[in-house]
Design a protein around this motif. Structure first.
Motif, short mmCIF file in Angstrom:
data_model
loop_
_atom_site.label_atom_id
_atom_site.label_comp_id
_atom_site.label_asym_id
_atom_site.label_seq_id
_atom_site.Cartn_x
_atom_site.Cartn_y
_atom_site.Cartn_z
N GLY A 213 1.20 -1.50 0.32
CA GLY A 213 -0.01 0.35 0.38
C GLY A 213 0.99 1.48 -0.05
N GLY B 80 0.91 3.73 -2.45
CA GLY B 80 0.44 5.38 -1.76
C GLY B 80 1.43 6.09 -2.25
N SER C 27 -1.64 1.48 5.23
CA SER C 27 -0.36 1.62 4.41
C SER C 27 0.15 3.01 4.43
N PHE D 68 -9.22 5.42 3.17
CA PHE D 68 -8.47 4.40 4.14
C PHE D 68 -8.21 4.01 4.86
N LEU E 230 -3.31 -3.85 4.43
CA LEU E 230 -3.31 -2.88 2.92
C LEU E 230 -3.38 -1.10 2.72
N PHE E 231 -4.52 -0.80 4.44
CA PHE E 231 -5.24 0.17 4.46
C PHE E 231 -4.72 0.87 5.18
#
Length: 564
Positions: free
Chosen positions: A437, A441, A488, A457, A485-486
């Motif tokens: 991410g 990102g 990140s 996120f 993942l979120f």
């Protein structure tokens, strides 16, 4: 010997203004590359705690709240040492501050050797505090340095990219720790027995038939088949079996087979089975599964009758059994000596490398070159700094709490039904998601609004927490792993938004933001206390509330108002 030439004059953050037409991503790619190595190392060291917690929980037979003292001590150092770290970095400058941080962290890692020799939980916590103090100095020095090593417009993207290397460290650490620290589960039952038709039929009988019929089917099974079926059956159905009837079937198992079954028994059946064992059979049990069974009971919610039975069981363990448990726990404590001694050496080598590398000197940022003193009150007078401190507190608290509980949570029979060593592979996925991410990102926050991405996120992470709280089995497993993942972009985005447009107040704001990492001490400890009372799964309500605040910060709290 220098590894890179020094610039002819100090770099200034004031030059990084879009108004000047400066579109460069960074002024010094080599310096940014060196700094990412530091980000990797402190991510690696921090995430090793996720493996260290279940290990020390077993070594010292801790409940969840006491086990979370690992994170309480580690992240408590951020709160206690951030101001001294900020003072140190202001006196030494960024480069010497980074070297000092690495040296202090090396001292803390070396402290694990005497802590293991003494077999002292307090000594382990002391070594962790010193290690975290070193990382605190690194955070105070390296985060603003990377953010200021180029144009302000790309500071979020630059810091997110550096944090991606931090996530590489957090991704590799659980695998490293799982291999070198956690004991791998070795089954006494071959995989072919688990896959045999007779075992599958018995599993179906235990899961689907009435308890009386299930016990009758178990009575007809061979010991190997019975062991395999009990470890594969649903924990909920095992909890419905009459304890006395189940105990009669367990008497047919060898000590090694019984040890394997103990790991999956619900509390009531586990207490009855252990209490019914005669001294000779108790002494014959392998120390590893017995220690894990006792540790499980220590961290489980027991009613009054079960608590009394548990206390009686502990008081009447045979002397030979107690000696075997002490030897096993000392051996487990000694396991951490070599890995952490090796880390101490690596940290010292990194410190030497940074010392030799001529990092660019930044001016006008609260570094050693700043002459006018600035107060923390001046930094907190800015609204986006105040809310940024809270956002870091809640973000780090949520991320650390989830990571700290992940191995124990996935090991629960009705969630992941896996060994602690197997669960480390999912911890790798959790932190690997954060790394992926952050790589993606770093590009997203350069193109889209960092504030809106942060809110998006955090909202998705909150929904995933709610999903794992309301589900079982694979849905619960993958929803909590996907949170990584979120997570990140959250820390680098919050940090860069929190120090935005502060000039000479940057160093003070950076110290406050790093101090807020104490959320990693308080929220996991609170979640541990909550888990001891309402269970691990429902205790995830705390991270859910944390993500709700981060949504607010992205949508409103991070907006800049002058001295508001």
């Amino acid at each position: 010997m220098a590894l890179a030439p020094s610039p002819s004059k100090p770099l200034s953050s004031s030059a990084a203004s879009p108004a000047n037409g400066d579109t460069r991503y960074t002024y010094s790619p080599l310096a940014l590359g060196v700094l990412t190595t530091i980000f990797f190392m402190w991510g690696f060291l921090t995430c090793l705690n996720d493996v260290l917690i279940p290990h020390l929980k077993l070594v010292f037979e801790l409940n969840y709240a006491r086990a979370m003292l690992v994170q309480f001590t580690f992240f408590g150092a951020y709160f206690l040492m951030s101001l001294p770290a900020g003072w140190l970095v202001n006196r030494l400058g960024y480069k010497k501050g980074i070297v000092a941080g690495l040296a202090i962290a090396a001292l803390g890692a070396a402290g694990f050797w005497p802590a293991a020799t003494l077999h002292s939980y307090a000594a382990f916590l002391g070594a962790l505090f010193v290690l975290a103090t070193g990382i605190t100095v690194l955070q105070v020095a390296a985060n603003p340095y990377v953010a200021l090593l180029g144009p302000e417009a790309t500071s979020s993207s630059r810091l997110t990219l550096a944090q991606a290397l931090n996530s590489l460290g957090t991704t590799l650490a659980p695998k490293f720790g799982g291999l070198l620290i956690l004991t791998a589960a070795v089954s006494v039952i071959p995989a072919s027995v688990h896959q045999a038709p007779a075992t599958q039929q018995l599993v179906d009988a235990i899961n689907q038939q009435a308890p009386t019929q299930a016990l009758a089917a178990m009575h007809q099974a061979a010991p190997d088949t019975l062991t395999a079926a009990l470890t594969d059956a649903s924990a909920a159905t095992l909890g419905k079996l009459p304890a006395a009837g189940l105990d009669a079937e367990l008497d047919r198992l060898t000590p090694a087979q019984l040890g394997e079954v103990l790991a999956v028994l619900p509390n009531a059946q586990l207490l009855t089975a252990l209490s019914a064992l005669p001294p000779a059979r108790m002494n014959a049990l392998p120390a590893d599964p017995l220690a894990k069974a006792l540790e499980k009971l220590s961290s489980s919610k027991l009613d009054d009758a079960q608590a009394a039975q548990w206390q009686q069981l502990r008081e009447h363990l045979p002397a030979t059994t107690q000696d075997g448990l002490r030897q096993f726990r000392q051996q487990q404590a000694d396991i951490v000596k070599t890995p952490y001694a090796g880390l101490a050496v690596v940290l010292l080598l990194l410190a030497a490398g940074v010392w030799l590398f001529k990092l660019p000197v930044l001016s006008g940022t609260g570094d050693a070159a700043t002459h006018e003193p600035a107060s923390f009150a001046q930094a907190l007078a800015h609204r986006h700094v105040r809310y940024g401190v809270l956002a870091i507190f809640f973000y780090v608290g949520a991320e650390v709490a989830i990571g700290s509980f992940l191995i124990s949570y996935l090991s629960l029979p009705d969630i992941g039904h896996m060994s602690e060593n197997e669960a480390t592979s999912f911890v790798v996925k959790y932190w690997g998601g954060a790394m992926l991410g952050r790589i993606v990102g770093s590009g997203l926050v350069a193109k889209f609004s960092p504030r809106k991405l942060l809110a998006l996120f955090a909202g998705i992470a909150g929904l995933l927490v709610l999903t794992t709280m309301l589900s079982k089995d694979s849905v619960a497993v993958y929803s909590i792993v996907a949170i990584g993942l979120f997570n990140s972009i959250m820390f680098p985005t919050i940090f860069s938004l929190g120090i935005e447009r502060l000039g000479p107040l940057t160093s003070k704001a950076s110290s406050l933001l790093v101090m807020a990492i104490v959320g990693g001490a308080l929220i996991p400890f609170a979640q541990g206390a909550l888990a001891d009372h309402i269970g691990v799964q429902h205790a995830f309500v705390l991270p859910l509330l944390c993500y709700a605040f981060i949504v607010f910060y992205g949508l409103s709290g991070s907006k800049i108002h002058e001295q508001s």
